[in-house]
Design an enzyme around this catalytic site. Structure first.
Site, PDB file in Angstrom:
ATOM      1  N   GLU A   1       0.816  -1.219   0.076  1.00 24.80           N
ATOM      2  CA  GLU A   1      -0.041   0.018  -0.044  1.00 24.80           C
ATOM      3  C   GLU A   1       0.854   1.217   0.018  1.00 24.80           C
ATOM      4  O   GLU A   1       0.475   2.177  -0.514  1.00 24.80           O
ATOM      5  CB  GLU A   1      -0.814   0.026   1.239  1.00 24.80           C
ATOM      6  CG  GLU A   1      -2.001  -0.964   1.099  1.00 24.80           C
ATOM      7  CD  GLU A   1      -1.494  -2.539   1.623  1.00 24.80           C
ATOM      8  OE1 GLU A   1      -2.192  -3.364   1.613  1.00 24.80           O
ATOM      9  OE2 GLU A   1      -0.453  -2.602   1.894  1.00 24.80           O
TER      10      GLU A   1
ATOM     11  N   PRO B   1      11.441 -13.677  -0.733  1.00 27.28           N
ATOM     12  CA  PRO B   1      10.504 -13.739   0.262  1.00 27.28           C
ATOM     13  C   PRO B   1       9.865 -12.578   0.325  1.00 27.28           C
ATOM     14  O   PRO B   1      10.198 -11.487   0.090  1.00 27.28           O
ATOM     15  CB  PRO B   1      11.163 -14.261   1.609  1.00 27.28           C
ATOM     16  CG  PRO B   1      12.419 -14.810   1.150  1.00 27.28           C
ATOM     17  CD  PRO B   1      12.912 -13.859  -0.110  1.00 27.28           C
TER      18      PRO B   1
ATOM     19  N   LEU C   1      16.078  -5.137   0.874  1.00 26.19           N
ATOM     20  CA  LEU C   1      14.634  -4.542   0.764  1.00 26.19           C
ATOM     21  C   LEU C   1      14.803  -3.630  -0.507  1.00 26.19           C
ATOM     22  O   LEU C   1      16.058  -3.044  -0.737  1.00 26.19           O
ATOM     23  CB  LEU C   1      14.497  -3.737   1.957  1.00 26.19           C
ATOM     24  CG  LEU C   1      14.090  -4.683   3.001  1.00 26.19           C
ATOM     25  CD1 LEU C   1      13.761  -3.890   4.439  1.00 26.19           C
ATOM     26  CD2 LEU C   1      13.057  -5.399   2.929  1.00 26.19           C
TER      27      LEU C   1
ATOM     28  N   ASN D   1       1.103  -8.758  -5.851  1.00 27.64           N
ATOM     29  CA  ASN D   1       0.885  -7.470  -7.112  1.00 27.64           C
ATOM     30  C   ASN D   1       1.592  -8.168  -8.384  1.00 27.64           C
ATOM     31  O   ASN D   1       3.008  -8.240  -8.285  1.00 27.64           O
ATOM     32  CB  ASN D   1       1.559  -6.513  -6.428  1.00 27.64           C
ATOM     33  CG  ASN D   1       1.517  -5.339  -7.525  1.00 27.64           C
ATOM     34  OD1 ASN D   1       1.094  -5.351  -8.538  1.00 27.64           O
ATOM     35  ND2 ASN D   1       2.632  -4.373  -7.327  1.00 27.64           N
ATOM     36  N   LEU D   2       1.106  -8.236  -9.411  1.00 27.53           N
ATOM     37  CA  LEU D   2       1.492  -8.782 -10.558  1.00 27.53           C
ATOM     38  C   LEU D   2       2.232  -7.441 -11.554  1.00 27.53           C
ATOM     39  O   LEU D   2       2.677  -7.667 -12.568  1.00 27.53           O
ATOM     40  CB  LEU D   2       1.050  -9.774 -11.189  1.00 27.53           C
ATOM     41  CG  LEU D   2      -0.586  -9.326 -11.664  1.00 27.53           C
ATOM     42  CD1 LEU D   2      -0.736  -8.692 -12.934  1.00 27.53           C
ATOM     43  CD2 LEU D   2      -1.278 -10.675 -11.675  1.00 27.53           C
ATOM     44  N   ILE D   3       1.596  -6.502 -11.261  1.00 30.18           N
ATOM     45  CA  ILE D   3       1.599  -5.201 -11.926  1.00 30.18           C
ATOM     46  C   ILE D   3       3.158  -4.963 -12.176  1.00 30.18           C
ATOM     47  O   ILE D   3       3.582  -4.547 -13.074  1.00 30.18           O
ATOM     48  CB  ILE D   3       0.707  -4.086 -11.399  1.00 30.18           C
ATOM     49  CG1 ILE D   3      -0.623  -4.461 -11.675  1.00 30.18           C
ATOM     50  CG2 ILE D   3       1.182  -2.888 -12.157  1.00 30.18           C
ATOM     51  CD1 ILE D   3      -1.511  -3.631 -10.803  1.00 30.18           C
ATOM     52  N   GLU D   4       3.782  -4.992 -10.857  1.00 27.86           N
ATOM     53  CA  GLU D   4       5.203  -4.495 -10.832  1.00 27.86           C
ATOM     54  C   GLU D   4       6.079  -5.188 -11.799  1.00 27.86           C
ATOM     55  O   GLU D   4       7.079  -4.800 -12.454  1.00 27.86           O
ATOM     56  CB  GLU D   4       5.967  -4.701  -9.397  1.00 27.86           C
ATOM     57  CG  GLU D   4       7.339  -4.159  -9.368  1.00 27.86           C
ATOM     58  CD  GLU D   4       7.864  -4.125  -7.972  1.00 27.86           C
ATOM     59  OE1 GLU D   4       8.730  -3.281  -7.723  1.00 27.86           O
ATOM     60  OE2 GLU D   4       7.200  -4.648  -7.221  1.00 27.86           O
TER      61      GLU D   4
END
Length: 445
Positions: free
Chosen positions: A66, A284, A330, A356-359
């Site tokens: 988010e 992960p 990170l 999230n598959l958009i990235e």
């Protein structure tokens, strides 16, 4: 009578939250052993802490996903609302750490208070925001009640609601429907989300698209991933480098399945030259699981290299022939996608709803998804329709599909181009959302 019953239910919910508070605090302290940020500023969990200047736009981004979705929205707000000041709240350590980079002079960052009547009233009274923005699914009954009592309009932005979540919300209808009804505006990701949000009680609802399509990968990170790729050795007797299959944003409960499926697939290959075997890269989702996943890989007998142990920006010589790389860092996800030929979508092989598959699409990395993508249902469907992703029935099939795709240069090029087209075709949500938020603010001033 209905309003009276809703008030009673809200009061009982508040009592339950008070009873759970000691357990929640113990959980924060337990997590602070690995992520020290959880142990800091605990007073903010009860609405205390230094107040923001009155009139800030309060944006709540609970966790890492988010918070990253908030980035293009914040950029759009600053373009259309130059003097805007932000109050940024979070619920997790990764969210707060990531959000710190989004702050400018005059902005402040706090933990979201626990959903207790006193804590939420104190938070709203202390900070006096001009407008509240909750991202995606963060509907908290006491928080919204406190905001309504103080006259603070609250918008649910980038909102999504799966069929499964709708069914759950309807079981607590007398608690959650008044909370949804108190929202000044709900901005849904898709028409399907909008329909379900209306069924849950939200009014009015507009479709604005998904903010995550507007989150562009950092070019420096993409270049870093390409440098890692260039460092990989050439396949013996060939002219191309070793191929890479990425287990992206991998979830607890899928690790053993992945390693077992990967070993079985490798043993099924006709060639026994291990230098030609693809590299498996595991990233992960949760940082606290890095060591756990490393131990699981080592117990399988596979040779492991950890990103956190690289001295320089390039993989050491010993890593180049390892079986598995662990992406235990990170804010480097675009680099991992740029390194990979193809990715397996974490959270989609166990019934966790998918990540999230958009990235991945924005980085030009084709995906193989499992059967469970209800958290991103429309995005997953569109990605499959437009050639940016494939669907597999289970992890064994997914590993075989990814491995086959990684060895097909023509298919890789076509699917990488489809990924970029899919990503660019759905941008624009950030500016639409910023305009809607400004309109809500102007209607109150």
């Amino acid at each position: 009578m209905t309003r009276w019953r809703e008030a009673v239910v809200l009061r009982l919910y508040g009592v339950l939250m008070q009873l759970l508070t000691p357990l929640l605090l113990l959980r924060y302290l337990w997590r602070a052993r690995r992520e020290p940020l959880y142990g800091r500023w605990l007073g903010e969990r009860f609405g205390f802490g230094a107040p923001a200047r009155p009139g800030a736009v309060w944006i709540h981004a609970v966790s890492l996903g988010e918070t990253r979705a908030a980035e293009p929205l914040i950029q759009a707000l600053r373009l259309t609302w130059p003097d805007v000041r932000l109050l940024l709240t979070h619920g997790t350590a990764t969210g707060r750490e990531t959000g710190a980079a989004l702050l400018r002079e005059g902005d402040v960052q706090r933990w979201l208070p626990l959903d207790l009547p006193g804590a939420t009233r104190r938070f709203v009274r202390r900070h006096q925001p001009a407008l509240g923005v909750l991202l995606e699914t963060e509907v908290w009954p006491n928080l919204l009640h406190a905001a309504a009592d103080a006259g603070v309009p609250v918008v649910l932005a980038n909102a999504r609601l799966s069929e499964r979540s709708l069914a759950k919300s309807l079981r607590f209808d007398r608690l959650l429907r008044p909370a949804a009804r108190s929202l000044s505006l709900t901005l849904a990701q898709t028409p399907e989300d909008a329909h379900r949000l209306v069924a849950a009680g939200a009014r009015p609802v507009q479709v604005c698209g998904n903010l995550k399509f507007d989150l562009l990968p950092d070019p420096a990170l993409l270049e870093r991933g390409r440098r890692w790729r260039d460092a990989l050795p050439l396949v013996q007797g060939g002219s191309r480098s070793r191929r890479v299959v990425l287990a992206a944003v991998w979830r607890e409960g899928e690790d053993e399945w992945l390693l077992d499926a990967w070993r079985r697939w490798l043993l099924s290959l006709p060639q026994r030259d291990t230098t030609a075997w693809p590299l498996l890269l595991i990233v992960p989702r949760h940082p606290q699981r890095f060591d756990e996943v490393a131990q699981l890989v080592l117990r399988t007998g596979l040779e492991l290299s950890r990103r956190s142990q690289w001295v320089d920006d390039l993989p050491p010589a010993g890593a180049l022939h390892a079986d598995v790389w662990l992406g235990d860092s990170l804010r480097e996800m675009p680099a991992y996608y740029a390194l990979a030929d193809v990715a397996l979508l974490g959270g989609s092989f166990a019934p966790l709803g998918g990540q999230n598959l958009i990235e991945a699409a924005a980085c030009g990395c084709p995906l193989v998804m499992g059967p469970h993508t209800f958290n991103f249902a429309q995005a997953a469907e569109l990605a499959a329709e437009q050639g940016a992703a494939l669907r597999a029935a289970d992890l064994a099939e997914a590993v075989a599909m990814a491995g086959q795709m990684a060895g097909d240069d023509t298919a890789l090029a076509e699917r990488a181009a489809a990924c970029l087209h899919f990503s660019r075709a759905h941008q624009g949500a950030a500016m639409r959302t910023a305009a809607a938020l400004r309109a809500v603010w102007q209607s109150r001033h």
